[in-house]
Design a protein around this motif. Structure first.
Motif, PDB file in Angstrom:
ATOM      1  N   VAL A  89       0.861  -1.179   0.000  1.00  0.00           N
ATOM      2  CA  VAL A  89       0.000   0.000   0.000  1.00  0.00           C
ATOM      3  C   VAL A  89       0.902   1.235   0.000  1.00  0.00           C
ATOM      4  O   VAL A  89       1.813   1.346   0.822  1.00  0.00           O
ATOM      5  CB  VAL A  89      -0.925   0.013   1.236  1.00  0.00           C
ATOM      6  N   VAL A  90       0.655   2.135  -0.929  1.00  0.00           N
ATOM      7  CA  VAL A  90       1.428   3.370  -1.048  1.00  0.00           C
ATOM      8  C   VAL A  90       0.673   4.482  -0.317  1.00  0.00           C
ATOM      9  O   VAL A  90      -0.519   4.672  -0.534  1.00  0.00           O
ATOM     10  CB  VAL A  90       1.614   3.773  -2.539  1.00  0.00           C
ATOM     11  N   LYS A  91       1.395   5.161   0.570  1.00  0.00           N
ATOM     12  CA  LYS A  91       0.801   6.286   1.295  1.00  0.00           C
ATOM     13  C   LYS A  91       1.741   7.479   1.181  1.00  0.00           C
ATOM     14  O   LYS A  91       2.953   7.318   1.154  1.00  0.00           O
ATOM     15  CB  LYS A  91       0.608   5.937   2.777  1.00  0.00           C
ATOM     16  N   ASP A  92       1.153   8.662   1.111  1.00  0.00           N
ATOM     17  CA  ASP A  92       1.946   9.884   1.112  1.00  0.00           C
ATOM     18  C   ASP A  92       2.435  10.146   2.532  1.00  0.00           C
ATOM     19  O   ASP A  92       1.772   9.806   3.509  1.00  0.00           O
ATOM     20  CB  ASP A  92       1.105  11.083   0.640  1.00  0.00           C
ATOM     21  N   CYS A  93       3.608  10.738   2.631  1.00  0.00           N
ATOM     22  CA  CYS A  93       4.179  11.069   3.940  1.00  0.00           C
ATOM     23  C   CYS A  93       4.375  12.571   4.063  1.00  0.00           C
ATOM     24  O   CYS A  93       4.659  13.249   3.077  1.00  0.00           O
ATOM     25  CB  CYS A  93       5.534  10.376   4.123  1.00  0.00           C
ATOM     26  N   ASP A  94       4.231  13.058   5.274  1.00  0.00           N
ATOM     27  CA  ASP A  94       4.508  14.459   5.565  1.00  0.00           C
ATOM     28  C   ASP A  94       6.018  14.650   5.441  1.00  0.00           C
ATOM     29  O   ASP A  94       6.787  13.952   6.110  1.00  0.00           O
ATOM     30  CB  ASP A  94       4.035  14.784   6.984  1.00  0.00           C
ATOM     31  N   PRO A  95       6.482  15.601   4.589  1.00  0.00           N
ATOM     32  CA  PRO A  95       7.925  15.754   4.364  1.00  0.00           C
ATOM     33  C   PRO A  95       8.705  16.203   5.601  1.00  0.00           C
ATOM     34  O   PRO A  95       9.889  15.897   5.722  1.00  0.00           O
ATOM     35  CB  PRO A  95       8.016  16.803   3.261  1.00  0.00           C
ATOM     36  N   THR A  96       8.063  16.850   6.535  1.00  0.00           N
ATOM     37  CA  THR A  96       8.800  17.295   7.717  1.00  0.00           C
ATOM     38  C   THR A  96       8.863  16.231   8.805  1.00  0.00           C
ATOM     39  O   THR A  96       9.904  16.008   9.402  1.00  0.00           O
ATOM     40  CB  THR A  96       8.158  18.573   8.320  1.00  0.00           C
ATOM     41  N   THR A  97       7.759  15.548   9.041  1.00  0.00           N
ATOM     42  CA  THR A  97       7.729  14.560  10.126  1.00  0.00           C
ATOM     43  C   THR A  97       8.025  13.136   9.645  1.00  0.00           C
ATOM     44  O   THR A  97       8.272  12.244  10.459  1.00  0.00           O
ATOM     45  CB  THR A  97       6.355  14.562  10.818  1.00  0.00           C
ATOM     46  N   GLN A  98       7.951  12.912   8.344  1.00  0.00           N
ATOM     47  CA  GLN A  98       8.114  11.592   7.739  1.00  0.00           C
ATOM     48  C   GLN A  98       7.036  10.605   8.177  1.00  0.00           C
ATOM     49  O   GLN A  98       7.181   9.405   7.998  1.00  0.00           O
ATOM     50  CB  GLN A  98       9.519  11.011   8.045  1.00  0.00           C
ATOM     51  N   GLU A  99       5.961  11.130   8.755  1.00  0.00           N
ATOM     52  CA  GLU A  99       4.839  10.299   9.171  1.00  0.00           C
ATOM     53  C   GLU A  99       3.858  10.166   8.009  1.00  0.00           C
ATOM     54  O   GLU A  99       3.650  11.115   7.257  1.00  0.00           O
ATOM     55  CB  GLU A  99       4.123  10.930  10.375  1.00  0.00           C
ATOM     56  N   PRO A 100       3.222   8.987   7.869  1.00  0.00           N
ATOM     57  CA  PRO A 100       2.224   8.827   6.792  1.00  0.00           C
ATOM     58  C   PRO A 100       1.032   9.749   7.015  1.00  0.00           C
ATOM     59  O   PRO A 100       0.610   9.964   8.149  1.00  0.00           O
ATOM     60  CB  PRO A 100       1.786   7.359   6.901  1.00  0.00           C
ATOM     61  N   ASP A 101       0.519  10.270   5.892  1.00  0.00           N
ATOM     62  CA  ASP A 101      -0.692  11.081   5.964  1.00  0.00           C
ATOM     63  C   ASP A 101      -1.852  10.190   6.386  1.00  0.00           C
ATOM     64  O   ASP A 101      -1.779   8.964   6.307  1.00  0.00           O
ATOM     65  CB  ASP A 101      -1.001  11.725   4.605  1.00  0.00           C
ATOM     66  N   GLY A 102      -2.929  10.804   6.800  1.00  0.00           N
ATOM     67  CA  GLY A 102      -4.085  10.065   7.311  1.00  0.00           C
ATOM     68  C   GLY A 102      -4.850   9.265   6.277  1.00  0.00           C
ATOM     69  O   GLY A 102      -5.686   8.457   6.628  1.00  0.00           O
ATOM     70  N   GLY A 103      -4.587   9.447   5.008  1.00  0.00           N
ATOM     71  CA  GLY A 103      -5.358   8.754   3.976  1.00  0.00           C
ATOM     72  C   GLY A 103      -5.091   7.250   3.948  1.00  0.00           C
ATOM     73  O   GLY A 103      -4.145   6.736   4.548  1.00  0.00           O
ATOM     74  N   ASP A 104      -5.981   6.553   3.231  1.00  0.00           N
ATOM     75  CA  ASP A 104      -5.852   5.102   3.119  1.00  0.00           C
ATOM     76  C   ASP A 104      -4.745   4.680   2.160  1.00  0.00           C
ATOM     77  O   ASP A 104      -4.311   3.545   2.184  1.00  0.00           O
ATOM     78  CB  ASP A 104      -7.170   4.489   2.634  1.00  0.00           C
ATOM     79  N   GLY A 105      -4.314   5.550   1.305  1.00  0.00           N
ATOM     80  CA  GLY A 105      -3.316   5.208   0.312  1.00  0.00           C
ATOM     81  C   GLY A 105      -3.943   4.388  -0.809  1.00  0.00           C
ATOM     82  O   GLY A 105      -5.161   4.272  -0.919  1.00  0.00           O
ATOM     83  N   TYR A 106      -3.106   3.802  -1.628  1.00  0.00           N
ATOM     84  CA  TYR A 106      -3.628   2.956  -2.703  1.00  0.00           C
ATOM     85  C   TYR A 106      -2.744   1.715  -2.840  1.00  0.00           C
ATOM     86  O   TYR A 106      -1.557   1.727  -2.539  1.00  0.00           O
ATOM     87  CB  TYR A 106      -3.697   3.730  -4.031  1.00  0.00           C
ATOM     88  N   GLU A 107      -3.378   0.626  -3.270  1.00  0.00           N
ATOM     89  CA  GLU A 107      -2.664  -0.629  -3.424  1.00  0.00           C
ATOM     90  C   GLU A 107      -1.847  -0.607  -4.710  1.00  0.00           C
ATOM     91  O   GLU A 107      -2.267  -0.055  -5.718  1.00  0.00           O
ATOM     92  CB  GLU A 107      -3.640  -1.802  -3.445  1.00  0.00           C
TER      93      GLU A 107
END
Length: 166
Positions: free
Chosen positions: A22-40
């Protein structure tokens, strides 16, 4: 992948491999995944081949003939194969050693130049910790013929090893 120690479960063959994720976007400053579900997504990997060598560890023995005799003829199975794609003893010995994943004993992995016959002595330890010995007699005519004898205390293992060649 985890395999049982039972020799009858000696898996071999080619397997297709696909990495699914699953691909998820990450916040560039915190490197934490964004809250979205992402995509397979998926990525096809190279095929994986499993052979007898993947179940075997080379085993150096101080005396092949002593160990061979200790196992005895009651613990032996034989068969003969035509290695039609092999045009030299050197190539056949190399392929058999590589396929079996065993140790060539008593310098039998080396062939004297110009010979048309050769005895290959191999020793290995199967994943169930059973000792396996192989005596392969090879003869070169137009192609290579191999008479193989396998000794092991495990009856199923003997059959698995000898049948894996053919």
């Amino acid at each position: 992948m985890s395999l049982d120690e039972d020799a009858s479960l000696c898996a071999s063959g080619s397997f297709s491999c696909t990495l699914k994720f699953v691909v998820k976007d990450c916040d560039p400053t915190t490197q934490e995944p964004d809250g979205g579900d992402g995509y397979e997504d998926e990525y096809v990997l190279e095929d994986m081949e499993v052979t007898l060598a993947d179940h075997m560890a080379p085993l150096a023995t101080s005396s092949f003939s002593t160990t061979w005799e200790e196992l005895g003829q009651d613990n032996e199975v034989e068969d003969t194969y035509a290695l039609t794609s092999m045009r030299s003893l050197e190539a056949a010995v190399e392929q058999v050693m590589q396929f079996m994943g065993m140790h060539a004993c008593e310098r039998s992995g080396t062939i004297t130049e110009g010979k048309s016959t050769h005895s290959l002595l191999l020793a290995g330890m199967f994943r169930n910790h059973e000792k396996v010995l192989v005596r392969a007699r090879l003869a070169l005519t137009d192609s290579v013929t191999m008479k193989i004898a396998v000794r092991s205390a495990d009856d199923v293992l003997r059959q698995v090893v000898v049948s894996s060649v053919g």
